[in-house]
Design a protein around this motif. Structure first.
Motif, PDB file in Angstrom:
ATOM      1  N   MET A   1       0.853  -1.196   0.000  1.00 12.19           N
ATOM      2  CA  MET A   1       0.000   0.000   0.000  1.00 12.19           C
ATOM      3  C   MET A   1       0.884   1.239   0.000  1.00 12.19           C
ATOM      4  N   ASN A   2       0.715   2.109  -1.010  1.00 10.66           N
ATOM      5  CA  ASN A   2       1.500   3.333  -1.039  1.00 10.66           C
ATOM      6  C   ASN A   2       0.828   4.409  -0.187  1.00 10.66           C
ATOM      7  N   GLY A   3       1.494   5.578  -0.118  1.00  6.50           N
ATOM      8  CA  GLY A   3       1.004   6.646   0.748  1.00  6.50           C
ATOM      9  C   GLY A   3      -0.398   7.116   0.408  1.00  6.50           C
ATOM     10  N   LYS A   4      -0.678   7.284  -0.894  1.00  7.84           N
ATOM     11  CA  LYS A   4      -1.989   7.769  -1.310  1.00  7.84           C
ATOM     12  C   LYS A   4      -3.092   6.778  -0.951  1.00  7.84           C
ATOM     13  N   GLU A   5      -2.788   5.482  -1.152  1.00  3.08           N
ATOM     14  CA  GLU A   5      -3.773   4.449  -0.807  1.00  3.08           C
ATOM     15  C   GLU A   5      -4.026   4.412   0.693  1.00  3.08           C
ATOM     16  N   PHE A   6      -2.942   4.636   1.455  1.00  8.11           N
ATOM     17  CA  PHE A   6      -3.041   4.649   2.914  1.00  8.11           C
ATOM     18  C   PHE A   6      -3.962   5.793   3.378  1.00  8.11           C
ATOM     19  N   ILE A   7      -3.761   6.986   2.851  1.00 13.32           N
ATOM     20  CA  ILE A   7      -4.584   8.142   3.212  1.00 13.32           C
ATOM     21  C   ILE A   7      -6.031   7.901   2.810  1.00 13.32           C
ATOM     22  N   LYS A   8      -6.220   7.313   1.640  1.00 12.93           N
ATOM     23  CA  LYS A   8      -7.566   7.016   1.163  1.00 12.93           C
ATOM     24  C   LYS A   8      -8.271   6.045   2.107  1.00 12.93           C
ATOM     25  N   ALA A   9      -7.527   5.036   2.588  1.00 17.75           N
ATOM     26  CA  ALA A   9      -8.091   4.050   3.511  1.00 17.75           C
ATOM     27  C   ALA A   9      -8.470   4.697   4.846  1.00 17.75           C
ATOM     28  N   VAL A  10      -7.595   5.592   5.331  1.00 15.53           N
ATOM     29  CA  VAL A  10      -7.870   6.294   6.594  1.00 15.53           C
ATOM     30  C   VAL A  10      -9.122   7.153   6.459  1.00 15.53           C
ATOM     31  N   ASP A  11      -9.203   7.913   5.371  1.00 16.11           N
ATOM     32  CA  ASP A  11     -10.360   8.783   5.164  1.00 16.11           C
ATOM     33  C   ASP A  11     -11.645   7.975   5.045  1.00 16.11           C
ATOM     34  N   SER A  12     -11.539   6.774   4.481  1.00 11.31           N
ATOM     35  CA  SER A  12     -12.707   5.903   4.360  1.00 11.31           C
ATOM     36  C   SER A  12     -13.171   5.455   5.739  1.00 11.31           C
ATOM     37  N   ILE A  13     -12.219   5.102   6.610  1.00  9.47           N
ATOM     38  CA  ILE A  13     -12.549   4.686   7.976  1.00  9.47           C
ATOM     39  C   ILE A  13     -13.192   5.838   8.737  1.00  9.47           C
ATOM     40  N   VAL A  14     -12.623   7.024   8.585  1.00  4.87           N
ATOM     41  CA  VAL A  14     -13.143   8.209   9.272  1.00  4.87           C
ATOM     42  C   VAL A  14     -14.580   8.480   8.866  1.00  4.87           C
ATOM     43  N   LYS A  15     -14.851   8.387   7.574  1.00 10.50           N
ATOM     44  CA  LYS A  15     -16.196   8.655   7.062  1.00 10.50           C
ATOM     45  C   LYS A  15     -17.183   7.572   7.493  1.00 10.50           C
ATOM     46  N   GLU A  16     -16.750   6.322   7.404  1.00  5.29           N
ATOM     47  CA  GLU A  16     -17.639   5.204   7.713  1.00  5.29           C
ATOM     48  C   GLU A  16     -17.969   5.126   9.197  1.00  5.29           C
ATOM     49  N   LYS A  17     -16.956   5.326  10.053  1.00  2.00           N
ATOM     50  CA  LYS A  17     -17.141   5.160  11.490  1.00  2.00           C
ATOM     51  C   LYS A  17     -17.521   6.455  12.198  1.00  2.00           C
ATOM     52  N   GLY A  18     -17.333   7.590  11.514  1.00  2.00           N
ATOM     53  CA  GLY A  18     -17.685   8.868  12.123  1.00  2.00           C
ATOM     54  C   GLY A  18     -16.787   9.248  13.275  1.00  2.00           C
ATOM     55  N   ILE A  19     -15.502   8.917  13.178  1.00  2.00           N
ATOM     56  CA  ILE A  19     -14.571   9.230  14.256  1.00  2.00           C
ATOM     57  C   ILE A  19     -13.543  10.243  13.783  1.00  2.00           C
ATOM     58  N   ASP A  20     -12.834  10.849  14.720  1.00  2.00           N
ATOM     59  CA  ASP A  20     -11.880  11.899  14.407  1.00  2.00           C
ATOM     60  C   ASP A  20     -10.680  11.353  13.629  1.00  2.00           C
ATOM     61  N   ARG A  21     -10.285  12.063  12.593  1.00  2.00           N
ATOM     62  CA  ARG A  21      -9.177  11.626  11.733  1.00  2.00           C
ATOM     63  C   ARG A  21      -7.874  11.489  12.521  1.00  2.00           C
ATOM     64  N   GLU A  22      -7.631  12.412  13.428  1.00  2.00           N
ATOM     65  CA  GLU A  22      -6.390  12.383  14.199  1.00  2.00           C
ATOM     66  C   GLU A  22      -6.352  11.168  15.133  1.00  2.00           C
ATOM     67  N   VAL A  23      -7.502  10.748  15.629  1.00  2.00           N
ATOM     68  CA  VAL A  23      -7.567   9.566  16.495  1.00  2.00           C
ATOM     69  C   VAL A  23      -7.090   8.332  15.726  1.00  2.00           C
ATOM     70  N   VAL A  24      -7.487   8.240  14.455  1.00  2.00           N
ATOM     71  CA  VAL A  24      -7.079   7.106  13.626  1.00  2.00           C
ATOM     72  C   VAL A  24      -5.571   7.118  13.416  1.00  2.00           C
ATOM     73  N   PHE A  25      -5.008   8.295  13.088  1.00  2.00           N
ATOM     74  CA  PHE A  25      -3.563   8.392  12.864  1.00  2.00           C
ATOM     75  C   PHE A  25      -2.777   8.048  14.129  1.00  2.00           C
ATOM     76  N   GLU A  26      -3.235   8.535  15.276  1.00  2.00           N
ATOM     77  CA  GLU A  26      -2.537   8.238  16.531  1.00  2.00           C
ATOM     78  C   GLU A  26      -2.595   6.744  16.837  1.00  2.00           C
ATOM     79  N   ALA A  27      -3.735   6.121  16.538  1.00  2.00           N
ATOM     80  CA  ALA A  27      -3.855   4.675  16.748  1.00  2.00           C
ATOM     81  C   ALA A  27      -2.901   3.918  15.829  1.00  2.00           C
ATOM     82  N   MET A  28      -2.792   4.370  14.582  1.00  2.00           N
ATOM     83  CA  MET A  28      -1.870   3.766  13.621  1.00  2.00           C
ATOM     84  C   MET A  28      -0.428   3.879  14.113  1.00  2.00           C
ATOM     85  N   GLU A  29      -0.033   5.060  14.568  1.00  2.00           N
ATOM     86  CA  GLU A  29       1.343   5.279  15.025  1.00  2.00           C
ATOM     87  C   GLU A  29       1.674   4.406  16.225  1.00  2.00           C
TER      88      GLU A  29
END
Length: 371
Positions: A1-29
């Motif tokens: 998965m390249n960077g663009k695909e990764f961002i696309k996947a994160v944004d999809s999770i954010v939209k689907e689950k209705g959670i804060d984008r930064e929360v997802v990134f912090e969980a990933m890190e």
């Protein structure tokens, strides 16, 4: 998965689950940091940074700037000296060496060095997957709790989704509520897929998720229906003092207005009984007595015991809120009601303990009743 695909996947999770984008990134890190330390025998002084725009993942090792005199080779028996942190070249860099790299650095600052392994993306992704899912679920649960946490005592509309022996499960949107069958109005028919109004009697969050308990029998359900159907109650022109209810059978609702030009009873009934009829239909035909509240407890108790008339109310103990009501023979059974229902509801409505006596019983107690 390249960077663009990764961002696309994160944004999809954010939209689907209705959670804060930064929360997802912090969980990933956090998950990737765990994976890195596990798979590459990393020291603890490492961190993961994900570029929020490009999705690039980089691993950094960092060292803390310490004073030049910090030295692990110096031994001392002095207790105060022994409490000092020992210099470790894996974690520390002296102030002198640090300023050779950056003159602006001071003690306590850190120096980051990129150490991203070539095959880190593949190993980290497989190892971190479960941790990421867990964090996303936690964030989603928190998000749902924020949405529904303040809904207790409110009226919601949901869809009847499932049924078991004891309960109906109501789809409220992002969460399901439990409507126990004993909290349904007796004799009403609940159909699968039907939208129904429900009262939220309890909201709790636990390790298993959000628990939303619903009711259609609660007196608060009737009060919220009045707020929904009567504009004057919704805007505060007419106020609901109290509600007493035997779900499926009969209810009493005490209303009043501080504006003498407004008829609170008439406002609730509506033109051609249109307003009260909508409420009765929602309650599967439950009878509703509209009672005018009065600050004088004697008047209020007499109003609450309607349809009985010609009542003589004596407040026997204002502090304990106890009263005796003397009723003539013609109205005695009306005041008590079938199986004591009218008296019981009046007591709940007024918050007074009401003892109903006949004229003969009252005279024996020394209370004279005049028609």
């Amino acid at each position: 998965m390249n960077g663009k695909e990764f961002i696309k996947a994160v944004d999809s999770i954010v939209k689907e689950k209705g959670i804060d984008r930064e929360v997802v990134f912090e969980a990933m890190e956090l998950a990737l940091a765990t994976a890195y330390k596990k798979n590459f025998n990393s020291l603890t002084n490492s961190k993961i940074l994900i570029d929020r725009n490009t999705g690039d993942i980089k691993v950094y090792s960092y060292k803390t700037v310490v004073a030049d005199e910090l030295d692990s080779d110096v031994e001392t028996d002095d207790e105060e000296e022994s409490d000092k942190e020992e210099f470790n070249p894996n974690y520390h860099i002296t102030l002198t060496e640090a300023r050779k790299i950056n003159k602006a650095l001071n003690i306590g600052d850190t120096i980051d060095t990129e150490v991203t392994p070539r095959d880190f993306g593949r190993v980290a992704a497989s190892t971190a997957k479960q941790v990421i899912i867990q964090k996303i679920r936690e964030a989603e649960r928190n998000s749902i709790m924020e949405e529904y946490g303040d809904k207790q005592d409110e009226l919601l509309v949901g869809t009847v989704a499932l049924e078991d022996v004891d309960n109906y499960f109501i789809d409220l949107g992002r969460s399901n509520g439990i409507l126990p069958k004993k909290e349904c109005i007796p004799s009403e028919k609940i159909e699968m897929g039907k939208q129904i109004k429900v009262y939220v009697s309890k909201v709790e969050s636990s390790g298993k998720g959000l628990f939303i308990l619903l009711s259609r029998c609660h007196y608060g359900f009737l009060k919220r229906l009045f707020e929904l159907e009567i504009p004057e109650i919704n805007d505060g022109s007419v106020l609901v003092y109290s509600v007493a209810r035997d779900a499926g059978s009969r209810s009493k609702v005490a209303v009043y207005s501080e504006n003498s030009n407004i008829d609170p009873i008439g406002s609730c009934i509506g033109e051609k009984r249109s307003r009260i009829t909508r409420i009765i239909d929602e309650l599967a035909g439950e009878k509703i007595d509209l009672v005018k509240y009065d600050k004088d407890p004697q008047v209020f108790i007499a109003n609450a015991l309607a349809p009985a008339k010609n009542l003589h109310v004596v407040i026997t103990d204002p502090k304990k809120q106890e009263a005796i009501v003397v009723v003539d023979d013609e109205n005695f059974s009306l005041a008590i009601g079938k199986k004591g229902q009218n008296a019981r509801l009046a007591s709940k409505l007024t918050h007074y303990k009401i003892d109903i006596k006949s004229v003969e019983q009252a005279r024996e107690m020394g209370i004279n009743f005049k028609n």
